[in-house]
Design an enzyme around this catalytic site. Structure first.
Site, PDB file in Angstrom:
ATOM      1  N   ARG A 383       0.739  -1.234  -0.140  1.00 22.95           N
ATOM      2  CA  ARG A 383       0.064   0.046  -0.071  1.00 22.95           C
ATOM      3  C   ARG A 383       0.637   1.199   0.026  1.00 22.95           C
ATOM      4  O   ARG A 383       1.704   1.486   0.729  1.00 22.95           O
ATOM      5  CB  ARG A 383      -0.891   0.024   1.221  1.00 22.95           C
ATOM      6  N   HIS A 413       4.695 -10.268   2.382  1.00 23.34           N
ATOM      7  CA  HIS A 413       5.276  -9.637   3.486  1.00 23.34           C
ATOM      8  C   HIS A 413       6.368  -9.925   4.237  1.00 23.34           C
ATOM      9  O   HIS A 413       6.770  -9.091   4.971  1.00 23.34           O
ATOM     10  CB  HIS A 413       3.985  -9.063   4.190  1.00 23.34           C
ATOM     11  N   TYR A 446      13.413   3.183  12.178  1.00 26.24           N
ATOM     12  CA  TYR A 446      12.568   2.089  12.521  1.00 26.24           C
ATOM     13  C   TYR A 446      13.477   1.192  13.622  1.00 26.24           C
ATOM     14  O   TYR A 446      14.384   0.852  13.029  1.00 26.24           O
ATOM     15  CB  TYR A 446      11.914   1.268  11.687  1.00 26.24           C
ATOM     16  N   HIS A 570       8.911  -1.093  15.776  1.00 28.75           N
ATOM     17  CA  HIS A 570       8.396  -1.914  14.786  1.00 28.75           C
ATOM     18  C   HIS A 570       8.690  -3.367  14.777  1.00 28.75           C
ATOM     19  O   HIS A 570       8.237  -4.330  14.086  1.00 28.75           O
ATOM     20  CB  HIS A 570       8.890  -1.531  13.273  1.00 28.75           C
TER      21      HIS A 570
END
Length: 667
Positions: A383, A413, A446, A570
């Site tokens: 996305r 992913h 992150y 994360h």
């Protein structure tokens, strides 16, 4: 928002946190609120979801409350900046000296980028409006005639913050936004095109539904389908219309009509400026270091440093890195060395998000030039990164790499890289399994874990994951890895059940989980059962948490905190006590239905006891945080953890110190 309001945070960082808040809210509308809007529209037409309307109203009320806090925070930060001789000024505050300079700047830099769009009688206006771009709405009056024009603030083509030159005899430094430059030079923009006696200018922004449907034409390539999907997003349904609360009612109604907004769409009155996400990059124009967080030099792994080759280091024992405390350069070096190592025969890697100027992609192309077999799985449905990934896919294909687009019904992913070397008569695999993307930029902001291993039991199954992505119709079994959608859900629930059984036998039973989001109903229900059986559950959840912790009889043995600080937390980590035979997993997945059932995700056990302990120690530091930890309770008030008489521990700084000490001992 809390970080932006925290006086202990350097003032420029606080302003940047407002940018992060704004960016998060944009995505919330594009994805979450868009889903509620679709449910509401379906309910109005067909019935079936009576909760959609009150939920939309609750969201609207919450956002209006947050917007008021946002505006107050922004105004207080402007005052804080002025105390430090930094002036973020409006067009009304320009001196004659700066006014002349701005007009020259406008003609030279901005004017060529601006093409106003007339609103009246423009049936295509809704399609012409880009998603999440700030527009200035100019109301131009000449006698009894009024015309409206939309002006795109071109922050994607030039810096939104314009540093003004030093004015003799005036202290401090001044910055003006592009928005105000355009306001100041409005007459120059329309000169020779339209005459007007009076002009008013207000800002607005439209946010659209980020979801889209792909063409059903099986003859189209997936790349072409994605390109069509991106075009469709540009004209997808609006879900939020943010406007300057000072905008006259007649202008607001005119725009609402032209844009085709309905009563279902959120209309949010706000301040004078929108698209605050640009403030994530607000510059430190003074250069004074105290206005920003002090830099933290990335650490080098002593194990990698001790060996001339990354493969020698990994062969000695597994390597665990924790970004951004460790340098991401170790991973890019892993791929770079593989690109020209004569013993390397193949490289496989999957891409979800990568940096704009990716050294990893460059190394993969170099590997192709050196005769390596390079396979890259590119996720075209990541996305907001679809367009970039289409371009990477084309570049890799043109460069000779084998590009795969994964499984038609599943997003890929996982964070995998697999390198195969011919060592003597043996083919040896080296794998990377991580919790974060192969993205050089985000690896600096992150926190994420990376495991490098040569373990045959792990690397053989990593190879199977790549086989599954290419041939998902075949049956695969994984005994070590957690792989969605094959076994992740089943294995996670089994490990929770095991702790429940230990608790029922009055043995020690504990679970520690760190994820971004916990919303899967089955997992939440099983954690409630664990709590009721006496299992002690501690969780660190930065984002969405649909579990209500600390409720007597339901979840009294569950505690949840969130840590929000200078780095975005994360990692996905799970630790199960397992009767004293501790199990530690790193994973790419959150505990969400989409991650467990509708994506290709991978979690790996940590086998090395020392690395297990390191992860546990880092989790404990977060649990001891008395500065940046928040309690996630049933009311989700996000109150800071009470420090009491405990010493101050800021876990991100403590984590860095812990790792620095560890690496210095090993070097």
């Amino acid at each position: 928002m809390q970080e932006a309001q925290d006086d202990s945070v350097p003032v420029i960082e606080r302003l940047r946190f407002l940018g992060i808040f704004s960016s998060n809210l944009d995505e919330f509308y594009r994805v979450r609120v868009a889903d509620v809007r679709r449910r509401l529209l379906i309910h109005q037409e067909q019935g079936g979801d009576p909760k959609a309307q009150p939920l939309m109203e609750a969201i609207q009320n919450k956002v209006l409350s947050l917007q008021a806090k946002f505006d107050d925070t922004y105004q207080s930060l402007l005052i804080e900046l002025r105390r430090r001789n930094i002036y973020l000024i409006s067009e009304a505050e320009l001196s004659d000296f700066h006014g002349r300079w701005i007009k020259r700047y406008f003609k030279r830099k901005l004017l060529p980028l601006l093409v106003p769009i007339w609103v009246e009688n423009n049936s295509q206006i809704a399609q012409r409006i880009s998603d999440d771009v700030t527009y200035l709405v100019a109301q131009l009056r000449k006698g009894n005639q009024t015309r409206y024009a939309l002006i795109d603030v071109p922050a994607d083509e030039t810096n939104r913050f314009v540093l003004l030159p030093k004015e003799k005899g005036v202290q401090g430094k001044s910055v003006i936004l592009l928005d105000n430059v355009i306001r100041y030079c409005l007459a120059e923009l329309f000169k020779g095109v339209i005459e007007f006696d009076e002009a008013q200018v207000f800002s607005m922004k439209l946010t659209r539904d980020a979801e889209f449907e792909l063409s059903g034409d099986i003859d189209d390539s997936i790349v072409n389908k994605m390109s069509q999907g991106l075009k469709q997003r540009l004209v997808s349904e609006p879900v939020r219309y943010v406007y300057d609360r000072a905008m006259p009612k007649e202008m607001r109604l005119q725009l609402s009509s032209a844009l085709g907004l309905s009563s279902v769409d959120a209309m949010i009155p706000g301040g004078r400026y929108h698209n605050f996400r640009d403030f994530i990059g607000f510059p430190n124009i003074t250069g004074y270091k105290y206005l920003e967080n002090p830099s933290i030099p990335s650490l080098e792994s002593a194990q990698f440093k001790a060996h001339a080759s990354v493969f020698d280091a990994i062969a000695e024992r597994d390597v665990l890195l924790y970004y951004p405390y460790h340098t991401f350069g170790h991973f890019t070096e892993f791929v770079r060395q593989a690109a020209y190592d004569p013993q390397v025969t193949s490289i496989k890697l999957n891409i979800y998000r990568v940096a704009r100027h990716s050294r990893i992609i460059a190394a993969l192309l170099d590997a192709v030039s050196n005769g390596k077999e390079v396979t890259v799985v590119v996720e075209l449905r990541a996305r907001f990164d679809e367009e970039a990934n289409i371009e990477w896919a084309k570049r890799l294909t043109d460069g000779g790499a084998k590009v795969e687009f994964g499984v038609a019904s599943l997003k890929v992913h996982s964070k995998l890289c697999l390198i195969t070397r011919q060592e003597g008569q043996e083919s040896v695999r080296y794998a990377h399994i991580g919790t974060g993307n192969f993205h050089e930029k985000t690896a600096r902001i992150y926190t994420d874990f990376s495991l490098f291993t040569q373990s045959p039991s792990i690397t053989q199954e990593v190879s199977q994951v790549f086989d599954f992505i290419g041939r998902s119709y075949r049956r695969f079994e994984f005994n070590n890895l957690l792989v969605s959608p094959i076994n992740s859900r089943e294995r996670v629930l089994q490990m929770i059940d095991k702790e429940i059984e230990f608790a029922k036998r009055r043995r020690k039973a504990e679970i520690v989980i760190k994820v971004n989001n916990l919303v899967d109903k089955a997992v939440i229900e099983r954690l409630y059962q664990a709590s009721q059986a006496g299992v002690k559950v501690r969780m660190i959840i930065r984002g969405m948490c649909a579990l209500a912790a600390g409720i007597k009889g339901l979840s009294e043995n569950i505690k949840v905190i969130s840590v929000v600080d200078r780095f975005l937390e994360h990692p996905r980590v799970m630790v199960f006590h397992n009767g004293g035979q501790r199990q530690v997993y790193l994973a790419s997945f959150d505990l969400m239905t989409r991650n467990l059932d509708y994506r290709v995700e991978v979690g790996t056990p940590i086998i090395d006891p020392q690395l297990q302990q390191r992860i546990v120690d880092l989790l404990e530091l977060q649990w001891k945080d008395t500065v940046k930890a928040r309690v996630v309770d049933a009311e989700q008030t996000n109150a800071y953890v009470k420090r009491g008489n405990r010493r101050k521990i800021r876990s991100q700084i403590a984590s860095y110190d812990y790792l620095k000490k560890l690496e210095s001992k090993r070097s």
